[in-house]
Design an enzyme around this catalytic site. Structure first.
Site, PDB file in Angstrom:
ATOM      1  CB  THR A   1     -89.837  -8.616   5.207  1.00 52.31           C
ATOM      2  OG1 THR A   1     -89.599  -9.845   3.745  1.00 52.31           O
ATOM      3  CG2 THR A   1     -88.830  -8.483   5.263  1.00 52.31           C
ATOM      4  CG  ASP A   2     -91.798 -14.053   5.055  1.00 55.17           C
ATOM      5  OD1 ASP A   2     -90.228 -13.211   4.199  1.00 55.17           O
ATOM      6  OD2 ASP A   2     -92.033 -15.014   4.705  1.00 55.17           O
ATOM      7  CD  GLU A   3     -86.784 -11.715   2.149  1.00 53.37           C
ATOM      8  OE1 GLU A   3     -85.347 -11.833   1.782  1.00 53.37           O
ATOM      9  OE2 GLU A   3     -87.747 -11.691   1.113  1.00 53.37           O
TER      10      GLU A   3
ATOM     11  CE1 TYR B   1     -86.743  -5.473   1.909  1.00 48.19           C
ATOM     12  CE2 TYR B   1     -86.389  -7.775   1.904  1.00 48.19           C
ATOM     13  CZ  TYR B   1     -87.143  -6.667   2.194  1.00 48.19           C
ATOM     14  OH  TYR B   1     -88.644  -7.053   1.381  1.00 48.19           O
TER      15      TYR B   1
ATOM     16  CE  LYS C   1     -88.872  -3.625   5.238  1.00 49.32           C
ATOM     17  NZ  LYS C   1     -90.707  -2.651   4.707  1.00 49.32           N
TER      18      LYS C   1
ATOM     19  NE  ARG D   1     -81.060 -13.599  -4.592  1.00 50.93           N
ATOM     20  CZ  ARG D   1     -82.715 -13.842  -3.816  1.00 50.93           C
ATOM     21  NH1 ARG D   1     -82.626 -14.380  -2.940  1.00 50.93           N
ATOM     22  NH2 ARG D   1     -83.239 -12.872  -4.645  1.00 50.93           N
TER      23      ARG D   1
END
Length: 555
Positions: free
Chosen positions: A336-338, A362, A366, A493
């Site tokens: 993921t780009d996160e 999360y 990753k 969040r």
């Protein structure tokens, strides 16, 4: 009606003319109207249904023998059915026949034989086998739990004797449920049509559920008793999450045994190793992950177990099975780009050289998995590639993510909970464009390289939500701005990244991939899919989902 034939019992010429005129519209394709005497017509009906019941009982006996011999009854069925002398119909084994026709006609023919002092041995065997077959599934369930069902809850999918009816006459489900209750089990049942009829028999002795997923919430096993279409392609991942144990007794053989057996945990080394051995795995495309930031904030350990330890386990098993012979092998890790963290507003983009800066459990999990993949490349020279994609959207997306969540809420006219002011920016990638990119990297990607995959579609959350509202108002025939009134703002969040944006120039230049869908075309297709599949949407947003939604957005 499109009958294969119409059988009429009469000796009257007048009756023949009337019946010919009556049924003529239904036999225009050339299927015959067959006239015969009344006794022969009655015998034809009884004989035809009894023969079909015989085929079913015969195949059930074959299935029981196949199980003992280790043969695949589904392959046996296909082999038999391909013989033109036999044909394909009524060769599906299961939990026995029921309904009004087969049991009644078999019994009537047997009684007629008895009254005429003829011992119809085959029909006696057909009825006996069918009675026993209705008991086999409950016996298998009992044996699995060492003949002690006390304190166990069994889910039952299907109550009618066949799909697309509420008819429960002679339905196998009645026998199966009665035996489960007798052995001390609790039963939770669901059927799209027949529950009201079954309530008249069992009352409050069993729990009737609103849908198939409610029926398996917290159960110790599931029994498939009627082959309704909605049971054929369930969300197996969701089932594993909400059942106490992923145990299915498929009484209608609607699932591919191998597929269900191979739905395992990537953290289970023995299971993964067995799959590698069984199928001679040469390429791994690793997409298995816990993927929702909100869930990771609630329970980070689940993400560590799957995303970090699960990835490490896959790598280790691949290394052990490939034994350093990496010719024709590849481990492709989808990420993921996160992992790159958060960008400020402006024109900066994530590139493959951007330092990692994960901000949530999360993205941290990753990022860790990405590092393990690279470590196996550098340490063991395992051939690997990694891709980091932007936010995906499209059909079949579980409605915990923004776009399907808001589509569902707009349909239901529920509040649209927007984090903070809705100013966070995401780059959106249509799922089919991502699938094409994965295929391109799989076949053309250079070992040891990373490729960013983006959709070139940056949207603030609030602008995206307003677009969804306006587009769906048009499609649903609502007044302009009606759905925008559902927007509500909730506490932001924790650790909410401000902006993600992908520079996908590397994959575009080196591998000749570009996204096909514009955001406008992709979102239009996505909305249409959910509007055309509202039954699927309803099924996945009941039971455990409601509890999750309550915790996330209403507490």
């Amino acid at each position: 009606m499109k009958p294969d034939r119409v059988v009429v019992g009469t000796s009257s010429d007048k009756a023949k003319k009337v019946m010919t005129a009556l049924y003529e519209p239904f036999v225009r394709q050339g299927n015959p109207i067959i006239f015969m005497d009344e006794r022969s017509a009655e015998m034809t009906k009884y004989a035809a249904n009894s023969y079909l019941a015989t085929r079913i009982s015969f195949m059930n006996e074959i299935a029981n023998l196949c199980e003992r011999l280790g043969a695949d009854v589904d392959m046996v069925r296909k082999g038999m059915g391909s013989d033109s002398r036999i044909g394909k119909r009524f060769l599906f084994p299961g939990v026995g026949y029921g309904g009004s026709c087969f049991p009644k006609d078999v019994q009537a023919l047997a009684k007629s034989a008895q009254e005429n002092e003829y011992d119809f041995k085959i029909l006696k065997a057909v009825m006996h086998v069918n009675d026993l077959q209705k008991e086999i599934l409950s016996s298998k369930i009992s044996q699995y739990f060492n003949d002690d069902l006390s304190g166990k809850t069994i889910g039952v999918w299907g109550l009618a004797f066949k799909p697309n009816t509420d008819d429960i006459r002679e339905a196998p489900a009645l026998t199966i449920i009665a035996r489960l209750l007798h052995k001390g089990a609790k039963v939770k049942a669901y059927d799209p049509e027949a529950m009201e009829n079954v309530k008249q028999i069992f009352g409050d002795k069993i729990e009737f559920s609103a849908n198939e997923y409610d029926a398996i919430q917290g159960v110790d096993a599931l029994a498939i008793v009627t082959e309704w279409n909605e049971f054929r392609t369930p969300d197996f991942d969701k089932m594993k999450q909400i059942m106490n144990a992923p145990v299915i007794f498929d009484g209608r053989n609607i699932y591919d045994v191998q597929v269900t057996r191979d739905l395992g945990d990537i953290g289970d080394e023995a299971f993964v190793s067995e799959v590698f051995t069984k199928y001679g795995i040469t390429h791994v495309v690793h997409l298995a992950a816990e993927s929702h930031v909100d869930r990771s904030i609630k329970d980070p350990l689940v993400f560590i177990k799957t995303n970090v330890l699960g990835t490490a386990n896959l790598l280790q098993v691949a290394k052990n099975h490939w034994h350093g012979n990496y010719e024709g092998k590849l481990f492709y890790h989808v990420s993921t780009d996160e992992v790159y963290g958060s960008l400020n507003m402006g024109f900066d983009l994530f590139t493959e050289k951007t330092p990692y800066d994960p901000r949530s459990p999360y993205s941290a999990s990753k990022a860790s998995s990405d590092h393990f993949v690279r470590a196996f490349y550098h340490t063991y020279h395992m051939p690997v590639v990694i891709s980091n994609c932007s936010n995906n959207y499209g059909p079949n997306h579980f409605p915990e993510k923004l776009i399907p969540l808001f589509i569902n809420n707009i349909i239901q006219k529920k509040p649209l909970p927007v984090y903070g002011k809705g100013e966070n920016v995401r780059d959106w990638l249509y799922v089919e464009d991502h699938a094409r990119a994965i295929d391109t990297i799989l076949h053309k990607g250079k070992h040891g390289e990373t490729y960013n995959i983006g959709g070139h579609n940056e949207w603030t959350n609030i602008d995206l939500i307003k677009l969804l509202c306006d587009t769906m108002d048009k499609k649903l025939g609502r007044s302009v701005g009606e759905s925008r009134n559902l927007i509500s703002y909730v506490t932001d969040r924790a650790g909410h990244d401000l902006r993600y944006a992908i520079d996908a120039s590397k994959i575009e230049v080196e591998l000749d991939w570009v996204p096909v869908e514009t955001f406008e075309s992709g979102i239009d297709k996505t909305i249409d899919w959910y509007l055309n599949n509202q039954e699927w949407l309803e099924h996945v947003t009941t039971g455990a989902y409601q509890e999750y939604y309550q915790k996330m957005y209403q507490e």
